[in-house]
Write a protein that holds these residues in place. Structure first.
Motif, PDB file in Angstrom:
ATOM      1  N   PRO A 177       0.834  -1.204   0.000  1.00 19.63           N
ATOM      2  CA  PRO A 177       0.000   0.000   0.000  1.00 19.63           C
ATOM      3  C   PRO A 177       0.870   1.257   0.000  1.00 19.63           C
ATOM      4  O   PRO A 177       1.859   1.314   0.745  1.00 19.63           O
ATOM      5  CB  PRO A 177      -0.772  -0.102   1.318  1.00 19.63           C
ATOM      6  N   ALA A 178       0.517   2.243  -0.811  1.00 17.53           N
ATOM      7  CA  ALA A 178       1.401   3.385  -1.041  1.00 17.53           C
ATOM      8  C   ALA A 178       1.901   4.070   0.231  1.00 17.53           C
ATOM      9  O   ALA A 178       3.097   4.341   0.337  1.00 17.53           O
ATOM     10  CB  ALA A 178       0.706   4.382  -1.949  1.00 17.53           C
ATOM     11  N   PRO A 179       1.044   4.366   1.223  1.00 15.18           N
ATOM     12  CA  PRO A 179       1.568   5.078   2.387  1.00 15.18           C
ATOM     13  C   PRO A 179       2.536   4.248   3.221  1.00 15.18           C
ATOM     14  O   PRO A 179       3.284   4.783   4.012  1.00 15.18           O
ATOM     15  CB  PRO A 179       0.308   5.398   3.209  1.00 15.18           C
ATOM     16  N   LEU A 180       2.515   2.940   3.035  1.00 21.04           N
ATOM     17  CA  LEU A 180       3.403   2.084   3.829  1.00 21.04           C
ATOM     18  C   LEU A 180       4.751   1.880   3.157  1.00 21.04           C
ATOM     19  O   LEU A 180       5.667   1.349   3.757  1.00 21.04           O
ATOM     20  CB  LEU A 180       2.754   0.712   4.032  1.00 21.04           C
ATOM     21  N   ARG A 181       4.886   2.259   1.915  1.00 15.37           N
ATOM     22  CA  ARG A 181       6.107   1.971   1.165  1.00 15.37           C
ATOM     23  C   ARG A 181       7.334   2.537   1.851  1.00 15.37           C
ATOM     24  O   ARG A 181       7.277   3.609   2.434  1.00 15.37           O
ATOM     25  CB  ARG A 181       6.002   2.558  -0.242  1.00 15.37           C
ATOM     26  N   GLY A 184       7.579   2.503   6.357  1.00 20.46           N
ATOM     27  CA  GLY A 184       6.507   1.867   7.117  1.00 20.46           C
ATOM     28  C   GLY A 184       6.589   0.358   7.084  1.00 20.46           C
ATOM     29  O   GLY A 184       6.570  -0.306   8.118  1.00 20.46           O
TER      30      GLY A 184
END
Lengths: 248, 215
Positions: A177-181, A184
């Motif tokens: 998922p983009a915000p976790l890249r 994260g």
């Protein structure tokens, strides 16, 4: 001999610097994007830990701890300089790192080229100072054990950074998922790896069949270290949980 | 003249969110994870770092023109170590139990990357007042994350906050425990700290898309 083996495996797996005490996390996260650089930094950490921990052990034993100055004469026997340990340890580490850098550059340019850029980074790596401080708070008895402790904690750190670097190289091909890249997902994977490493905890206490004495001994030893308050708390929790069941 | 100009205010406020030392700059992780099983320890750690970073930034900034750049790391380490020894001695005198809980992690403030990072990036190039503000701002951003992690780990792990039993008594079955709630002891173990930080990063980056990394 047996205590050497025990300490060796304990520091690599059970008290792993990264997974159990979170030491050296900054460089662990920053330098783990590629396996080759991770190997370089890991090797430098092993090297510096194996040098500085025994050195700081000598300082602690003959200069800093309560009554350590007794060898100077009886009138010095009740000095306790342990409040100076932070500044002396970090000074030793900074000097050693500088010295190691010069020596390696002179005698092994090839090694210097691969380790060189990481050596200055290491002076401010918490794993190195942490190694010395844990050596002090865990009351390591002999110089040989101190060397062993430094070396094996270094190997533990090396193992951890090697593993995460390999995983991060692979994860590039996954759909995160983009915000976790990036950061994260690295945190979460490290957390999962730490949970995995917790299973090594039964290795030395020998699981259920082991005599209780061993467990008690390790528990007593561990009580000196603050982080183990957590373990105690969980024990209390299980006790209260059991009580609750009994009450029912 | 206002005490804080607009630029000065941003020095304090930026590190709280979009330039947070822990979640964005990845500095000072070690202590953030190891001591956050209790809220109290997190708060004390945050205050200690604030003291060391604020004072250290001022000292380094005052000396910035006389430090030879080749030995600046050692000079910085000595300044930090002296400040940390002060913190350690004060803790040992007034909060002995707590200093046992924090154990070696007070000493590890010396190698907390936030401190060296701010010295290098800010105090060596700016005046004392602005460096002081930068130090306070960054340690506040650090403290904020610490307190968030400490809050959740203590609340979910032992059902208390600062030692008060906010969720009721697990043994006498009051409060939430009366309806069958149980503490999640797992939250007290160290790996969960990493996962909580990971979740904080997730929340922060989904709110501000500009922070998303390439991979």
């Amino acid at each position: 001999m047996l205590e050497h083996v025990e300490l060796f495996f304990k520091s690599i797996f059970i008290d792993n610097m990264v997974f159990a005490t979170f030491l050296g996390m900054c460089s662990y996260l920053a330098v783990s994007k590629k396996v080759t650089t991770a190997v370089g930094l890991g090797a430098a950490v092993i090297f510096v830990l194996a040098v500085t921990v025994p050195l700081n052990w000598l300082l602690d034993q003959y200069l800093l701890r309560d009554g350590a100055l007794a060898w100077l004469g009886p009138e010095y026997a009740d000095y306790n300089l342990s409040f100076l340990s932070f500044i002396l340890f970090i000074a030793t580490i900074a000097t050693m790192v500088q010295l190691v850098e010069i020596v390696v550059e002179k005698f092994s340019p090839a090694l210097y080229n691969s380790l060189g850029i990481f050596l200055p980074l290491i002076a401010v790596n918490c794993a190195i100072l942490g190694g010395s401080l844990f050596m002090q708070s865990r009351d390591i008895q002999t110089l040989g054990l101190a060397f062993n402790y430094g070396l094996s904690s270094g190997i533990g750190w090396f193992l951890a950074i090697l593993a995460i670097a390999a995983i991060r190289e692979k994860i590039r091909y996954s759909n995160v998922p983009a915000p976790l890249r990036g950061l994260g997902i690295t945190f979460i994977i490290t957390g999962l790896m730490a949970i995995g490493f917790m299973s090594f905890g039964g290795m030395l206490t020998g699981g259920d069949e082991a005599p209780n004495e061993v467990e008690q001994n390790t528990a007593q030893k561990k009580e000196k270290v603050g982080e183990d308050k957590i373990i105690k708390e969980t024990k209390e929790n299980t006790v209260s949980y059991n009580n609750a069941i009994i009450n029912e | 003249m206002a005490l804080l100009s607009k630029k000065d205010t941003s020095l304090i406020l930026d590190p709280l969110a979009d330039n947070n030392p822990i979640t964005i700059q990845v500095l000072g992780i070690c202590s953030a994870l190891a001591i956050t099983a209790e809220l109290k320890a997190s708060i004390v750690m945050a205050l200690s770092v604030m003291f060391v970073l604020g004072m250290g930034n001022v000292v380094i900034s005052l000396m910035r023109n006389i430090i030879p750049s080749k030995i600046r790391i050692i000079v910085q380490l000595v300044v930090v170590a002296a400040l940390v020894i002060m913190v350690d001695q004060v803790l040992k005198a007034f909060a002995y139990e707590l200093s046992k809980t924090l154990s070696v992690f007070v000493g590890l403030i010396i190698t907390n990357c936030i401190i060296m990072g701010r010295f290098e990036a800010f105090a060596l190039a700016n005046g004392p007042w602005r460096s002081f503000l930068d130090g306070i701002g960054n340690s506040a951003g650090y403290g904020l994350i610490l307190i968030i992690i400490g809050f959740f780990r203590e609340l979910l792990g032992s059902g208390t906050l600062l030692g008060f039993k906010v969720l009721g008594d697990p043994i006498e079955k009051t409060g939430l425990y009366a309806i069958g709630y149980e503490n999640n002891g797992f939250m007290l173990l160290s790996p969960m700290a990493l996962i909580v930080v990971g979740l904080i990063i997730w929340v922060q980056r989904s709110r501000n898309k500009a922070l998303i990394e390439e991979n």
